[in-house]
Design a protein around this motif. Sequence first.
Motif, mmCIF file in Angstrom:
data_model
loop_
_atom_site.group_PDB
_atom_site.id
_atom_site.type_symbol
_atom_site.label_atom_id
_atom_site.label_comp_id
_atom_site.label_asym_id
_atom_site.label_seq_id
_atom_site.Cartn_x
_atom_site.Cartn_y
_atom_site.Cartn_z
ATOM 1 N N UNK A 86 0.816 -1.213 0.000
ATOM 2 C CA UNK A 86 0.000 0.000 0.000
ATOM 3 C C UNK A 86 0.849 1.262 0.000
ATOM 4 N N UNK A 87 2.083 1.166 0.534
ATOM 5 C CA UNK A 87 2.972 2.326 0.537
ATOM 6 C C UNK A 87 3.454 2.668 -0.870
ATOM 7 N N UNK A 88 3.390 1.713 -1.790
ATOM 8 C CA UNK A 88 3.698 2.006 -3.182
ATOM 9 C C UNK A 88 4.705 1.069 -3.820
ATOM 10 N N UNK A 89 4.347 0.525 -4.976
ATOM 11 C CA UNK A 89 5.230 -0.344 -5.742
ATOM 12 C C UNK A 89 5.079 -0.014 -7.226
ATOM 13 N N UNK A 117 -2.845 0.812 -11.112
ATOM 14 C CA UNK A 117 -3.037 1.470 -12.398
ATOM 15 C C UNK A 117 -1.828 1.256 -13.288
ATOM 16 N N UNK A 118 -1.882 1.778 -14.506
ATOM 17 C CA UNK A 118 -0.746 1.617 -15.410
ATOM 18 C C UNK A 118 -0.379 2.964 -16.033
ATOM 19 N N UNK A 119 0.886 3.097 -16.409
ATOM 20 C CA UNK A 119 1.407 4.331 -16.990
ATOM 21 C C UNK A 119 1.726 4.101 -18.460
ATOM 22 N N UNK A 120 0.792 4.480 -19.328
ATOM 23 C CA UNK A 120 1.018 4.310 -20.764
ATOM 24 C C UNK A 120 0.369 3.066 -21.309
ATOM 25 N N UNK A 121 -0.728 3.234 -22.041
ATOM 26 C CA UNK A 121 -1.494 2.105 -22.574
ATOM 27 C C UNK A 121 -0.775 1.456 -23.758
ATOM 28 N N UNK A 147 1.534 0.509 -11.486
ATOM 29 C CA UNK A 147 1.757 1.214 -10.221
ATOM 30 C C UNK A 147 0.746 0.747 -9.190
ATOM 31 N N UNK A 148 1.245 0.417 -8.008
ATOM 32 C CA UNK A 148 0.419 -0.150 -6.955
ATOM 33 C C UNK A 148 0.436 0.761 -5.731
ATOM 34 N N UNK A 149 -0.720 0.863 -5.052
ATOM 35 C CA UNK A 149 -0.803 1.655 -3.835
ATOM 36 C C UNK A 149 -0.513 3.128 -4.096
ATOM 37 N N UNK A 150 0.283 3.747 -3.234
ATOM 38 C CA UNK A 150 0.570 5.176 -3.375
ATOM 39 C C UNK A 150 1.407 5.487 -4.609
ATOM 40 N N UNK A 151 1.999 4.500 -5.205
ATOM 41 C CA UNK A 151 2.768 4.718 -6.436
ATOM 42 C C UNK A 151 1.877 5.130 -7.600
#
Length: 242
Positions: A11-14, A49-53, A65-69
């Motif tokens: 949850x902190x971000x990955x 979510x994802x960065x760039x389809x 990107x997971x959590x806070x990332x």
Amino acid sequence: MELETIRETYQSGRVVLINKPLQWTSFDVVNKIRWHLTRALQIKKIKVGHAGTLDPLADGLLIVCIGRATKMIEAIQDAPKEYLAAIDLGATTPSYDLETEIEQEYPVEHITEDLVIETLKGFKGEQMQMPPAFSAKKVNGKPAYEYARKNIDVTLKSKKVFFHEIDLQYFEPKHLKVRINCSKGTYIRSFAHDLGQKLNSGAYLQGLTRTAIGQFTLKDAWTLDQYIDKINRLNKYKVGEL
């Protein structure tokens, strides 16, 4: 490791690099990772979510990107992208790729390797590019491909894109491979189509692999199966291995 510690770590971000398989949408990948994470972490929901389809007919680097990332998504997808594009010459398709059938054929006898190299030089730098009719570009609130699939003509606006590098990797009279480093929002399908026109022929995108986004590269990516297996074995990892 305690489940609570693992949960907080995610949850902190990955930021996870995935080699997206062919025929999968980017959303399919995100949805599958989210589904497995919620069960492995025993929580109802987690941001993914994802960065760039990437289109279903393209494979290669997808940044998840997971959590806070997920707050980093916009910054990541603003970075330049690198692709390896396989292009077939001598024909065009309405979608500029293999989604639709060949609609017209053109001569290729005049096309030489030197001509291709010189033509590619003309693409470097800033260009005005027209998105494909078969694209997710919104027109009156709907993706353009919804109109295209019903044979409804719509007006799309060209946009500025930037080609940082374009290198010919392989040449045959009807087949090319081109390495492209370009700005976000560039349609490689449109590039293939435009290249065919500039060669006084036709062209369409036969295959596409994204090899990098900014500092992130495909060589460091997990296959989707590898990462799902990692998720399903989370309780066996130490903090530094997550």
